[in-house]
Design a protein around this motif. Structure first.
Motif, PDB file in Angstrom:
ATOM      1  N   THR A   1       2.496   9.956 -10.252  1.00  0.00           N
ATOM      2  CA  THR A   1       1.776  10.065 -11.526  1.00  0.00           C
ATOM      3  C   THR A   1       1.424  11.512 -11.832  1.00  0.00           C
ATOM      4  O   THR A   1       1.114  11.853 -12.979  1.00  0.00           O
TER       5      THR A   1
ATOM      6  N   GLN B   1       0.814  -1.215   0.000  1.00  0.00           N
ATOM      7  CA  GLN B   1       0.000   0.000   0.000  1.00  0.00           C
ATOM      8  C   GLN B   1       0.846   1.262   0.000  1.00  0.00           C
ATOM      9  O   GLN B   1       0.501   2.245  -0.673  1.00  0.00           O
TER      10      GLN B   1
ATOM     11  N   LEU C   1       2.231   1.853  -3.452  1.00  0.00           N
ATOM     12  CA  LEU C   1       1.157   2.322  -4.340  1.00  0.00           C
ATOM     13  C   LEU C   1       0.847   3.793  -4.102  1.00  0.00           C
ATOM     14  O   LEU C   1       0.587   4.552  -5.035  1.00  0.00           O
ATOM     15  N   ARG C   2       0.882   4.226  -2.850  1.00  0.00           N
ATOM     16  CA  ARG C   2       0.642   5.638  -2.533  1.00  0.00           C
ATOM     17  C   ARG C   2       1.754   6.510  -3.115  1.00  0.00           C
ATOM     18  O   ARG C   2       1.488   7.606  -3.634  1.00  0.00           O
TER      19      ARG C   2
ATOM     20  N   ARG D   1      -6.582  12.699 -17.882  1.00  0.00           N
ATOM     21  CA  ARG D   1      -7.147  12.374 -16.581  1.00  0.00           C
ATOM     22  C   ARG D   1      -8.150  13.446 -16.120  1.00  0.00           C
ATOM     23  O   ARG D   1      -9.147  13.149 -15.481  1.00  0.00           O
TER      24      ARG D   1
ATOM     25  N   ASP E   1       1.100   6.754  -6.834  1.00  0.00           N
ATOM     26  CA  ASP E   1      -0.020   7.672  -7.094  1.00  0.00           C
ATOM     27  C   ASP E   1       0.441   9.122  -7.057  1.00  0.00           C
ATOM     28  O   ASP E   1       0.034   9.936  -7.894  1.00  0.00           O
TER      29      ASP E   1
ATOM     30  N   LEU F   1      -0.248   0.866 -15.082  1.00  0.00           N
ATOM     31  CA  LEU F   1      -0.788   1.606 -13.944  1.00  0.00           C
ATOM     32  C   LEU F   1      -2.170   2.165 -14.281  1.00  0.00           C
ATOM     33  O   LEU F   1      -2.458   2.493 -15.418  1.00  0.00           O
TER      34      LEU F   1
ATOM     35  N   PRO G   1      -3.860   5.113 -12.524  1.00  0.00           N
ATOM     36  CA  PRO G   1      -3.956   6.132 -11.486  1.00  0.00           C
ATOM     37  C   PRO G   1      -5.359   6.731 -11.415  1.00  0.00           C
ATOM     38  O   PRO G   1      -6.107   6.703 -12.396  1.00  0.00           O
ATOM     39  N   PRO G   2      -5.720   7.281 -10.249  1.00  0.00           N
ATOM     40  CA  PRO G   2      -7.059   7.872 -10.110  1.00  0.00           C
ATOM     41  C   PRO G   2      -7.209   9.138 -10.940  1.00  0.00           C
ATOM     42  O   PRO G   2      -6.227   9.814 -11.271  1.00  0.00           O
ATOM     43  N   SER G   3      -8.441   9.474 -11.281  1.00  0.00           N
ATOM     44  CA  SER G   3      -8.718  10.704 -12.013  1.00  0.00           C
ATOM     45  C   SER G   3      -8.530  11.914 -11.112  1.00  0.00           C
ATOM     46  O   SER G   3      -8.534  11.815  -9.881  1.00  0.00           O
TER      47      SER G   3
END
Length: 225
Positions: free
Chosen positions: A27, A17, A20-21, A221, A24, A84, A86-88
């Motif tokens: 990105t 985790q 991954l943070r 994004r 993020d 990957l 990544p979040p929007s």
């Protein structure tokens, strides 16, 4: 290493985790290890461990700051984006690109952004030059775009407005905004090499291509958001 082994190494390194943070965060922009620690509230030994794992898996790369040679910036290797998701990011009111002189990188970034995104855009500098660099104008023209030569470079205080997403595109500007209380902080930092140092058309084309890749990744994004 085969492509399958490469992909497996990436997924194995990201099976944590904290890593991954970190990915993020990267990105969106390049960060120093201390900035990652501040953002995630991590001790320096943990940051070093996780960055070592990501670097061994060839997920990140390091680049020495052009301004403060003691500092390095960590960025994602561009080829790993295919693996990957990544979040929007919520679209801002406007994107403001900032470099030192507002004569090359931020001008190129503004011009590229205007071509690919409906989100409003502007550019500024921390120590504006008198004019836009002619080689930046020529580089934009080689790629079918035009920099507005009638508008001289401007200081960030003249341009920045509430709701701007401020993106520094040079290490000097980023580090000045970090340390100067009289100037606003940036939201994202992209560590783009200064083409004026080499002063060649190839250097300006490289800066254009680097900014174009970053801008297309971020703008897609924002549109998705």
């Amino acid at each position: 290493m085969t492509e399958l082994e490469r992909r497996a190494a990436i997924f194995a390194a990201l099976a944590d985790q904290t890593r991954l943070r970190i990915v993020d965060l990267l990105t969106l922009g390049d960060l120093s290890s201390s900035e990652i620690g501040t953002a995630l509230d991590l001790r320096s030994n943990l940051i070093a461990h996780h960055l070592g794992v990501l670097e061994s898996a060839q997920i990140i790369s390091r680049a020495r700051s052009e301004f403060d040679r003691r500092r390095s910036y960590i960025g994602l290797r561009p080829e790993i984006f295919d693996t990957l998701a990544p979040p929007s990011v919520a679209p801002p009111r406007r994107v403001l690109f900032v470099c030192t002189a507002n004569s090359a990188r931020s001008q190129l970034a503004e011009t590229i952004w205007r071509d690919v995104s409906p989100v409003d855009v502007a550019s500024a500098g921390t120590r504006p030059a008198a004019t836009v660099n002619p080689q930046a104008i020529a580089a934009a023209a080689r790629h079918g775009l035009a920099i507005d030569q009638s508008r001289p470079p401007r200081h960030i205080d003249e341009v920045r407005a509430e709701g701007d997403l401020v993106i520094t595109v040079c290490d000097d500007a980023h580090e000045i905004l970090l340390t100067r209380d009289d100037l606003p902080r940036d939201d994202l930092h992209w560590s783009v090499r200064d083409p004026a140092r080499a002063g060649t058309p190839a250097a300006f084309d490289d800066a254009f291509e680097t900014l174009g890749l970053r801008i297309r990744a971020l703008s897609s994004r924002l549109i998705a958001a």
